[in-house]
Design an enzyme around this catalytic site. Structure first.
Site, PDB file in Angstrom:
ATOM      1  CB  VAL A 145      47.051  71.262  38.397  1.00 18.56           C
ATOM      2  CG1 VAL A 145      45.743  70.924  39.099  1.00 18.56           C
ATOM      3  CG2 VAL A 145      46.777  71.874  37.026  1.00 18.56           C
ATOM      4  CB  CYS A 146      47.305  69.769  42.807  1.00 19.05           C
ATOM      5  SG  CYS A 146      47.100  68.869  44.348  1.00 19.05           S
ATOM      6  CB  THR A 147      51.497  68.996  45.167  1.00 22.02           C
ATOM      7  OG1 THR A 147      51.200  67.817  44.410  1.00 22.02           O
ATOM      8  CG2 THR A 147      50.650  69.023  46.431  1.00 22.02           C
TER       9      THR A 147
END
Length: 205
Positions: A111-113
């Site tokens: 998720v995300c970075t």
């Protein structure tokens, strides 16, 4: 047929809280949905930190891990969240080596970075991925992914699934629940969560 799986969610100092709490809610609610359907709860969901000790999230939430990376079992699904802590952990060779060893799991997700760690460790290297809109160009510049896609909630390339950020992780986790246990089960999980997003403001700026 539903089978037992071990789902591990990595946590670390500086992790974005909803990046891991959202999917944790989905996977544990999926177990509740199995009980609702009159079946045994098949999945074990664990939080994993490098040392097995507590971590402090990006917004100050203190969370206790279930196990350390050394004691973690072989995983069927590994999820790596994002947050400011990924900028530090991308230099953590011990953690990256552990992520690489888990790459044979049925599913490897971020998720995300968290995509930064999956690319650096190897599972997402050379694959199509996505990340938070504010990190798209930085991830492209690293040159580890085949293609970094934008304006999309989540991307699947083989057994690697990456989500754009925060709430997109919930969408991805629900999709993964459907892949593991069937679409009707995932729909029930979604309903039990009362997950029917209707944000009061547009995300456009």
């Amino acid at each position: 047929m539903t089978r037992n799986r071990t789902i591990g969610i990595l946590i670390f100092d500086g992790v974005e809280e909803l990046d891991f709490v959202g999917p944790y809610e989905v996977f544990t609610m999926s177990n509740e949905a199995h009980g609702f359907e009159g079946r045994e709860r098949p999945d074990t969901v664990i939080l994993i930190s490098e040392t097995g000790g507590p971590i402090t999230g990006a917004k100050g939430m203190r969370v206790e891990a279930h196990v350390s990376i050394a004691d973690a079992p072989k995983l069927d699904l590994l999820l790596v969240p994002g947050g400011q802590g990924t900028r530090r952990e991308v230099e953590n060779e011990k953690l990256l080596a552990w992520i690489a060893r888990q790459a044979a799991a049925e599913w490897v997700a971020s998720v995300c970075t968290g995509a930064l760690l999956l690319c650096a460790a190897g599972p997402a290297r050379g694959k199509r991925v996505t990340t938070h809109w504010g990190f798209i160009e930085q991830l492209r510049q690293r040159g580890e992914a085949a293609e970094v896609l934008e304006n999309i909630r989540y991307v699947r390339d083989g057994n690697v699934v990456t989500a754009a950020g925060v709430s997109a992780g919930i969408d991805m986790a629900l999709w993964l629940a459907g892949q593991m246990h069937g679409e009707s089960h995932a729909r029930l999980t979604q309903r039990l969560m009362e997950y029917d997003p209707a944000p009061p403001y547009s995300a456009a700026v």
